[in-house]
Design a protein around this motif. Structure first.
Motif, PDB file in Angstrom:
ATOM      1  N   GLY A  45       0.814  -1.200  -0.015  1.00 51.84           N
ATOM      2  CA  GLY A  45       0.111   0.112  -0.098  1.00 51.84           C
ATOM      3  C   GLY A  45       0.843   1.177  -0.078  1.00 51.84           C
ATOM      4  O   GLY A  45       0.533   2.100  -0.501  1.00 51.84           O
ATOM      5  N   LYS A  46       1.942   1.304   0.507  1.00 51.36           N
ATOM      6  CA  LYS A  46       2.867   2.239   0.695  1.00 51.36           C
ATOM      7  C   LYS A  46       3.299   2.918  -0.741  1.00 51.36           C
ATOM      8  O   LYS A  46       3.480   4.045  -0.974  1.00 51.36           O
ATOM      9  N   ALA A  47       3.414   2.001  -1.733  1.00 48.69           N
ATOM     10  CA  ALA A  47       3.974   2.334  -2.781  1.00 48.69           C
ATOM     11  C   ALA A  47       2.792   2.671  -3.773  1.00 48.69           C
ATOM     12  O   ALA A  47       3.229   3.780  -4.410  1.00 48.69           O
ATOM     13  N   LEU A  48       1.771   2.415  -3.573  1.00 49.26           N
ATOM     14  CA  LEU A  48       0.398   2.994  -4.049  1.00 49.26           C
ATOM     15  C   LEU A  48       0.280   4.224  -3.648  1.00 49.26           C
ATOM     16  O   LEU A  48       0.027   5.128  -4.480  1.00 49.26           O
ATOM     17  N   TYR A  49       0.401   4.404  -2.462  1.00 49.33           N
ATOM     18  CA  TYR A  49       0.157   6.019  -1.829  1.00 49.33           C
ATOM     19  C   TYR A  49       1.032   6.758  -2.367  1.00 49.33           C
ATOM     20  O   TYR A  49       0.751   7.854  -2.930  1.00 49.33           O
ATOM     21  N   GLU A  50       2.232   6.431  -2.375  1.00 45.37           N
ATOM     22  CA  GLU A  50       3.447   7.353  -2.991  1.00 45.37           C
ATOM     23  C   GLU A  50       3.199   7.728  -4.395  1.00 45.37           C
ATOM     24  O   GLU A  50       3.480   8.762  -4.864  1.00 45.37           O
ATOM     25  N   ASN A  51       2.396   6.652  -4.908  1.00 45.54           N
ATOM     26  CA  ASN A  51       2.267   6.942  -6.427  1.00 45.54           C
ATOM     27  C   ASN A  51       1.221   7.757  -6.856  1.00 45.54           C
ATOM     28  O   ASN A  51       1.022   8.704  -7.792  1.00 45.54           O
ATOM     29  N   ILE A  52       0.089   7.667  -6.092  1.00 51.84           N
ATOM     30  CA  ILE A  52      -1.105   8.092  -6.404  1.00 51.84           C
ATOM     31  C   ILE A  52      -1.897   9.284  -5.573  1.00 51.84           C
ATOM     32  O   ILE A  52      -2.587   9.796  -5.825  1.00 51.84           O
ATOM     33  N   CYS A  53      -1.416   9.138  -4.249  1.00 52.80           N
ATOM     34  CA  CYS A  53      -2.111   9.862  -2.999  1.00 52.80           C
ATOM     35  C   CYS A  53      -1.172  10.929  -2.464  1.00 52.80           C
ATOM     36  O   CYS A  53      -1.778  11.915  -2.138  1.00 52.80           O
ATOM     37  N   ARG A  54       0.147  10.785  -2.761  1.00 51.56           N
ATOM     38  CA  ARG A  54       0.859  11.502  -1.670  1.00 51.56           C
ATOM     39  C   ARG A  54       1.023  12.988  -2.223  1.00 51.56           C
ATOM     40  O   ARG A  54       0.847  13.988  -1.159  1.00 51.56           O
ATOM     41  N   LYS A  55       0.762  13.155  -3.493  1.00 55.56           N
ATOM     42  CA  LYS A  55       1.001  14.423  -4.159  1.00 55.56           C
ATOM     43  C   LYS A  55      -0.130  15.466  -3.579  1.00 55.56           C
ATOM     44  O   LYS A  55       0.044  16.453  -3.413  1.00 55.56           O
ATOM     45  N   CYS A  56      -1.290  15.232  -3.316  1.00 60.75           N
ATOM     46  CA  CYS A  56      -2.419  15.834  -2.725  1.00 60.75           C
ATOM     47  C   CYS A  56      -2.837  15.631  -1.410  1.00 60.75           C
ATOM     48  O   CYS A  56      -2.838  16.713  -0.826  1.00 60.75           O
TER      49      CYS A  56
END
Length: 225
Positions: free
Chosen positions: A151-162
């Motif tokens: 999930g961390k990899a997914l978060y950093e790819n699609i969620c972190r920016k916002c």
């Protein structure tokens, strides 16, 4: 709308609970009022400049929150797994969401539309100040380290920016850290399936996620603080 009238409407739907003592104005009251309508910018500026104005809004919000507490909790930590925590959210973000329920831009959350529709500008501002002044919920912790790592990899790819490195959110994006896992799971699925139809950016960000991806993402978010 006068408080006594609103209380009658809300009591039918929600019920009552106790509230906490006033605390200091949250730091986000000092930032970015430009995303709010003019009346809200004025109230935000007043609360930022005058501790008495903030305290007045907080106390009014505490009274109104007695009718919100049946779902969102007296201190903004939800008593239902399918209802979001409001404690620690950005004041501007929460106020904007209340405004969207009020004017019909946001729909489909139990009876929120009807409840918020009955609230005046002052009342929506007061509720936002009260709930976002409450202590941030604690992280739920890791139940499956391997799943959380995915999930961390997914978060950093699609969620972190916002939503930020630590899920703290902003005036335009909700705080994810400390949020209800069941609520996150349902919300992400609804964005992915374009069920909400209110946020094209979220749909584009989540449309490629599998159910397993969503579970992993939620598992990682549960570790954020």
């Amino acid at each position: 709308m006068k408080f006594s009238v609103l209380a009658g409407l809300l009591a039918l739907a929600l019920g009552a609970a106790s509230w906490a003592e006033p605390v200091a104005a949250p730091a986000d009251l000092a930032n970015g009022a430009a995303v709010l309508p003019p009346w809200a910018q004025d109230k935000l500026a007043a609360a930022r400049a005058d501790a008495k104005a903030h305290d007045q809004a907080y106390k009014q919000g505490a009274k109104l929150a007695t009718f919100c507490a049946n779902c969102h909790g007296a201190s903004g930590q939800s008593v239902r797994p399918d209802v979001p925590n409001l404690a620690g959210q950005n004041t501007v973000y929460v106020l904007n969401q209340l405004n969207k329920f009020h004017d019909g831009r946001r729909k489909g959350a139990f009876f929120m539309e009807g409840v918020v529709k009955a609230m005046s500008n002052d009342e929506r501002f007061a509720v936002a100040v009260y709930y976002t002044s409450q202590p941030i919920p604690k992280p739920q912790g890791v139940s499956d380290p391997a799943q959380a790592a995915q999930g961390k990899a997914l978060y950093e790819n699609i969620c972190r920016k916002c939503h930020g490195d630590n899920g703290a959110g902003s005036e335009k994006s909700s705080r994810l850290a400390g949020q209800q896992s069941a609520y996150l799971d349902t919300s992400i699925r609804r964005y992915r399936d374009n069920d909400l139809r209110t946020d094209e950016k979220m749909f584009k960000s989540t449309k490629g996620l599998t159910d397993a991806d969503i579970k992993a993402l939620v598992a990682y978010i549960a570790t954020l603080r």
